[in-house]
Design an enzyme around this catalytic site. Structure first.
Site, PDB file in Angstrom:
ATOM      1  N   GLU A 362      39.156 -71.068 -32.047  1.00  0.00           N
ATOM      2  CA  GLU A 362      40.409 -72.067 -32.547  1.00  0.00           C
ATOM      3  C   GLU A 362      41.114 -72.329 -31.166  1.00  0.00           C
ATOM      4  OE1 GLU A 362      41.837 -70.335 -36.815  1.00  0.00           O
ATOM      5  OE2 GLU A 362      42.703 -69.337 -35.076  1.00  0.00           O
ATOM      6  N   CYS A 363      41.449 -73.631 -30.906  1.00  0.00           N
ATOM      7  CA  CYS A 363      42.224 -73.834 -29.707  1.00  0.00           C
ATOM      8  C   CYS A 363      41.717 -73.449 -28.576  1.00  0.00           C
ATOM      9  CB  CYS A 363      43.781 -73.719 -30.181  1.00  0.00           C
ATOM     10  SG  CYS A 363      44.744 -74.352 -29.163  1.00  0.00           S
ATOM     11  N   GLY A 364      42.547 -72.251 -28.081  1.00  0.00           N
ATOM     12  CA  GLY A 364      41.993 -71.737 -26.618  1.00  0.00           C
ATOM     13  C   GLY A 364      40.456 -71.259 -26.705  1.00  0.00           C
TER      14      GLY A 364
END
Length: 486
Positions: A362-364
């Protein structure tokens, strides 16, 4: 599950009213009094709960009525207060501000209604005096069931406070729990709320203890505790949570019928487990990957998984005997050089994904899987290289806010049509955002495709709250179990 938990909600008319500072000071004061405190943050924010846990030492979670229905919200609240004496929740934005800024759904007010929370309105008073009564009156009367039971006046002089307190109580019938003067030397820099370095914790603790001492002088914390004690009982049913071991036992039986020679491998796999399998999932946890909803992890544990933390920054290899991988959001851009320099970890993660180990990124975590990532210093650094794309910095927040997600194809989290709720918050962008899911804002017309997906992969910018659809978590663990049996 039915329980009476003393509880209080600290809210404000708008962001920037001082509720975070005052919440932290109150939490520290209650901890200093020897109370077992559970703290909560309304909304999807990772940062305040992380700060509460790291610096103040409270058990801290999120409360979000966009992510979860009323029963699940109450269940998680009761579950996370089981070993505590009082619960303190901090609101988000303005008290009534919800979806799209034009609805009360998803607002702090809605959380107060769902959990029947006695609410204390923190009112910024700078540049006002009698007009403060008009502000408080408006918040009390905007909804008949406002749940606002008391106020704290912030950034006000002792003299004006002494004049306004009796007026508020006599004219509006609301309790006044004290005031907070202007505190020039006890503010918490916004950087500290997200980036707490080990060497800073002692200094932050000292500052919070001084803040707590000040609030003990200017607030009536005994009255606040008495208000919390007025809370009534809450009830919630335990949501239906599928257990992964039963599914894996069925899968194991089928495999053994087709391939008896696999029995020795399976016996070794499950030798250390209390049940049929020891399903180990590696979870990235360090300063680069720190945005993880703890309720998500608890859900996976409840379903039967063992979670094994590791650090892509410091560790040289993945944990042994794992069957799945979670790369959380966080700040990889601030640690890009160090992440890039850990070549053995980059290679290990790339190899795991090439061998189709199930992975949620997720994301990072998604940024880390790129071929290259632009660091906060403007330089591009090699990353895990799970897919051939660059991630780069932009000058604005991308697709910020809540989203409804729907799978466009069969994948790791379930068949086509699977829905989840999540949110996005990122200044970085990707050359390849994917199209395995379709995202839509809950208010308005904005929608887009996102997520690089497959039967063993979810990688994209959206942060997921798995309690919005536990079947998606179950699908992930089931794929991890099947990987372990291959």
């Amino acid at each position: 599950m039915t329980k009476r938990m003393p509880r209080i909600l600290l809210a404000a008319p708008a962001s920037g009213s001082g509720k975070t500072l005052i919440t932290c000071g109150i939490l520290q004061a209650l901890v200093n009094r020897g109370l077992q405190v559970a703290s909560f943050k309304c909304g999807p924010d990772y940062i305040d709960p992380m700060f509460h846990g790291r610096v103040i030492g409270t058990k801290s979670r999120n409360l979000d009525t966009f992510f979860t229905d009323e029963n699940t919200t109450r269940y998680l609240f009761l579950k996370n207060t089981e070993d505590c004496e009082i619960a303190v929740a901090e609101g988000v934005m303005g008290y009534y501000d919800g979806l799209g800024g034009v609805r009360t759904e998803g607002s702090t007010y809605e959380v107060a209604c769902v959990l029947d929370l006695p609410t204390v309105l923190i009112v910024p008073c700078r540049g006002a005096s009698l007009s403060i009564l008009a502000t408080v009156k408006g918040f009390l009367e905007y909804r008949n069931d406002s749940h606002i039971r008391a106020v704290i006046l912030n950034q006000i002089s002792p003299m004006i406070y002494a004049q306004l307190k009796p007026l508020l109580e006599q004219e509006l019938g609301v309790r006044v729990l004290g005031y907070v003067p202007k505190l020039t030397d006890l503010n918490l820099e916004s950087r500290h709320l997200g980036l707490v370095l080990p060497g800073e914790i002692a200094a932050l603790k000292e500052k919070l203890n001084r803040l707590a001492e000040k609030l003990e002088e200017t607030l009536d914390l005994d009255a606040l505790l008495a208000l919390a004690e007025e809370s009534g009982e809450l009830s919630a049913d335990r949501p239906q949570i599928p257990m992964i071991h039963a599914s894996l036992q069925y899968k194991k039986t089928n495999i053994l019928e087709k391939k008896p020679e696999a029995e020795a491998d399976m016996r070794e796999l499950s030798a250390s487990a209390n049940s049929d399998f020891d399903l180990r999932i590696a979870v990235a946890e360090d300063d680069a990957f720190c945005f993880t909803y703890l309720d998500n992890l608890e859900l996976l544990r409840e379903m039967g998984a063992e979670l094994v933390p590791f650090s892509p920054l410091k560790d040289r290899s993945l944990p042994e005997h794992i069957s799945g991988l979670i790369l959380s959001g966080g700040y990889p851009e601030l640690h890009a050089e160090e992440l890039s320099g850990n070549e053995s970890m980059r290679a290990a993660i790339r190899s795991a994904l090439e061998n189709e180990m199930p992975c949620i990124a997720e994301c990072g975590g998604f940024l880390y899987l790129h071929r290259e990532l632009e660091g906060d210093d403007g330089k591009f650094y090699p990353m895990a290289g799970a897919f051939d794309a660059r991630a780069y910095r932009t000058d604005r927040l991308g697709r910020f806010g809540y989203i409804n997600l729907c799978a466009r194809e069969d994948g790791l989290l379930g068949p086509a049509g699977t829905t989840l709720r999540g949110h996005e918050f990122h200044y970085w962008e990707s050359e390849r955002c994917g199209e395995a899911f379709h995202a839509k804002k809950p208010v308005g017309k904005r929608e887009w495709d996102c997520v690089i997906g497959g039967e063993r992969l979810y990688a994209g910018f959206p942060h997921l709250f798995l309690w919005s659809n536990p079947e998606a978590a179950y699908s992930f663990l089931k794929k991890c179990g099947e990987y372990a049996l291959c």
